[in-house]
Scaffold this motif. Structure first.
Motif, PDB file in Angstrom:
ATOM      1  N   ALA A  94     109.109   5.453 -34.244  1.00 28.18           N
ATOM      2  CA  ALA A  94     109.021   4.244 -34.755  1.00 28.18           C
ATOM      3  C   ALA A  94     109.999   3.577 -35.040  1.00 28.18           C
ATOM      4  CB  ALA A  94     107.930   4.520 -35.647  1.00 28.18           C
ATOM      5  N   ILE A  95     110.672   4.176 -35.728  1.00 27.00           N
ATOM      6  CA  ILE A  95     112.419   3.917 -35.510  1.00 27.00           C
ATOM      7  C   ILE A  95     113.378   2.988 -34.897  1.00 27.00           C
ATOM      8  CG2 ILE A  95     114.526   3.497 -37.188  1.00 27.00           C
ATOM      9  CD1 ILE A  95     113.466   5.816 -38.934  1.00 27.00           C
ATOM     10  N   LYS A  96     112.976   4.008 -34.195  1.00 24.79           N
ATOM     11  CA  LYS A  96     113.719   3.235 -32.677  1.00 24.79           C
ATOM     12  C   LYS A  96     113.576   3.005 -31.956  1.00 24.79           C
ATOM     13  CE  LYS A  96     115.935   5.398 -28.370  1.00 24.79           C
ATOM     14  NZ  LYS A  96     117.071   4.737 -27.813  1.00 24.79           N
ATOM     15  N   ARG A  97     112.057   3.244 -31.635  1.00 24.36           N
ATOM     16  CA  ARG A  97     111.526   1.668 -31.345  1.00 24.36           C
ATOM     17  C   ARG A  97     111.574   0.291 -31.406  1.00 24.36           C
ATOM     18  NH1 ARG A  97     111.064  -0.765 -26.709  1.00 24.36           N
ATOM     19  NH2 ARG A  97     109.454  -2.094 -26.574  1.00 24.36           N
ATOM     20  N   LEU A  98     111.335  -0.034 -32.946  1.00 22.56           N
ATOM     21  CA  LEU A  98     111.069  -0.934 -33.365  1.00 22.56           C
ATOM     22  C   LEU A  98     112.742  -1.515 -33.787  1.00 22.56           C
ATOM     23  CD1 LEU A  98     112.325  -1.161 -36.343  1.00 22.56           C
ATOM     24  CD2 LEU A  98     110.311  -0.018 -37.560  1.00 22.56           C
ATOM     25  N   SER A  99     113.289  -0.928 -33.609  1.00 23.05           N
ATOM     26  CA  SER A  99     115.355  -1.200 -33.625  1.00 23.05           C
ATOM     27  C   SER A  99     114.898  -2.264 -31.632  1.00 23.05           C
ATOM     28  CB  SER A  99     116.065  -0.444 -33.260  1.00 23.05           C
ATOM     29  OG  SER A  99     115.978   0.635 -34.812  1.00 23.05           O
ATOM     30  N   GLU A 100     114.452  -1.437 -31.233  1.00 23.71           N
ATOM     31  CA  GLU A 100     114.852  -1.848 -29.728  1.00 23.71           C
ATOM     32  C   GLU A 100     113.590  -3.080 -29.562  1.00 23.71           C
ATOM     33  OE1 GLU A 100     114.497   2.066 -27.054  1.00 23.71           O
ATOM     34  OE2 GLU A 100     112.675   1.199 -27.346  1.00 23.71           O
TER      35      GLU A 100
END
Length: 222
Positions: A94-100
């Motif tokens: 979730a952290i990686k995708r929301l950052s993207e």
């Protein structure tokens, strides 16, 4: 003659005054430096203590403390750092995708919009409410299981879930107090009205609001 239990409006007035007296300037319990680091910290706090999150995030910020850099990290590297917070496989993705998404759709800026926040991976209604209240100062009343429990013990809601409890609390308390009150209730619960300690019978607010209560308050769990 025994004291009478307080009426609802009397309870509301007493709770507002008591919490303001005890916690006049409640600090945000999660360490952060901007809306993005608060968003990630709140996401990490799901089913985890704020203390543990604050122990983990310094290492995470060393890896990346903005969406541009976080989007470049591998899920495995993020997970290796946040593992102590629990649910690390889901949270790291979730952290990686929301950052993207923040980079792709919002120029790396956390949106000051409840609905937009709720569309981000790993960000539910409560997390979005915390960010709106604590990062942007927009009135919100994020309700977690702890606030839900206290609201029932204090006779402020009969809601079976946090969504109904949030609506009830918003109706009872003035909008300009919501953001502080959310934090004040959390701090009070931790110190005085814990899940396995008070049961609606021990703490100052419970005993003042319900002096005649003799049996433990049964909570409707969300």
């Amino acid at each position: 003659m025994p004291e009478k239990n307080l009426l609802k409006q009397e309870r509301v007035a007493f709770i507002l005054a008591e919490l303001q007296k005890r916690y006049p300037n409640p600090p945000i319990p999660l360490d952060h430096k901007d809306p993005y680091t608060l968003l990630v910290a709140v996401l990490l706090s799901a089913q985890c203590t704020d203390e543990r999150v604050n122990q983990v995030t310094p290492s995470l910020w060393q890896l990346a403390d903005n969406p541009f850099n976080m989007a470049k990290q591998s899920v495995d590297d993020i997970q290796a750092i946040i593992r102590p917070c629990g649910l690390s496989p889901q949270k790291s993705k979730a952290i990686k995708r929301l950052s993207e998404i923040l980079v792709e759709q919002y120029q790396g800026i956390v949106p000051n919009d409840m609905q937009a926040l709720e569309t981000l991976p790993g960000v539910g209604h409560k997390t979005a409410g915390v960010v709106m209240a604590q990062a942007f100062g927009v009135p919100a009343f994020p309700v977690d299981t702890h606030i839900h429990r206290l609201a029932q013990r204090w006779g402020l809601t009969s809601g079976k879930n946090v969504a109904q409890t949030e609506l009830d609390l918003k109706r009872l308390f003035p909008k300009e107090r919501w953001n502080d009150l959310h934090l004040q209730i959390i701090y009070y619960g931790r110190e005085h009205c814990q899940a396995r300690a008070c049961h609606g019978l021990v703490c100052p607010i419970c005993t003042t609001c319900y002096p005649n209560r003799k049996t433990a308050k049964v909570i409707k769990k969300p």
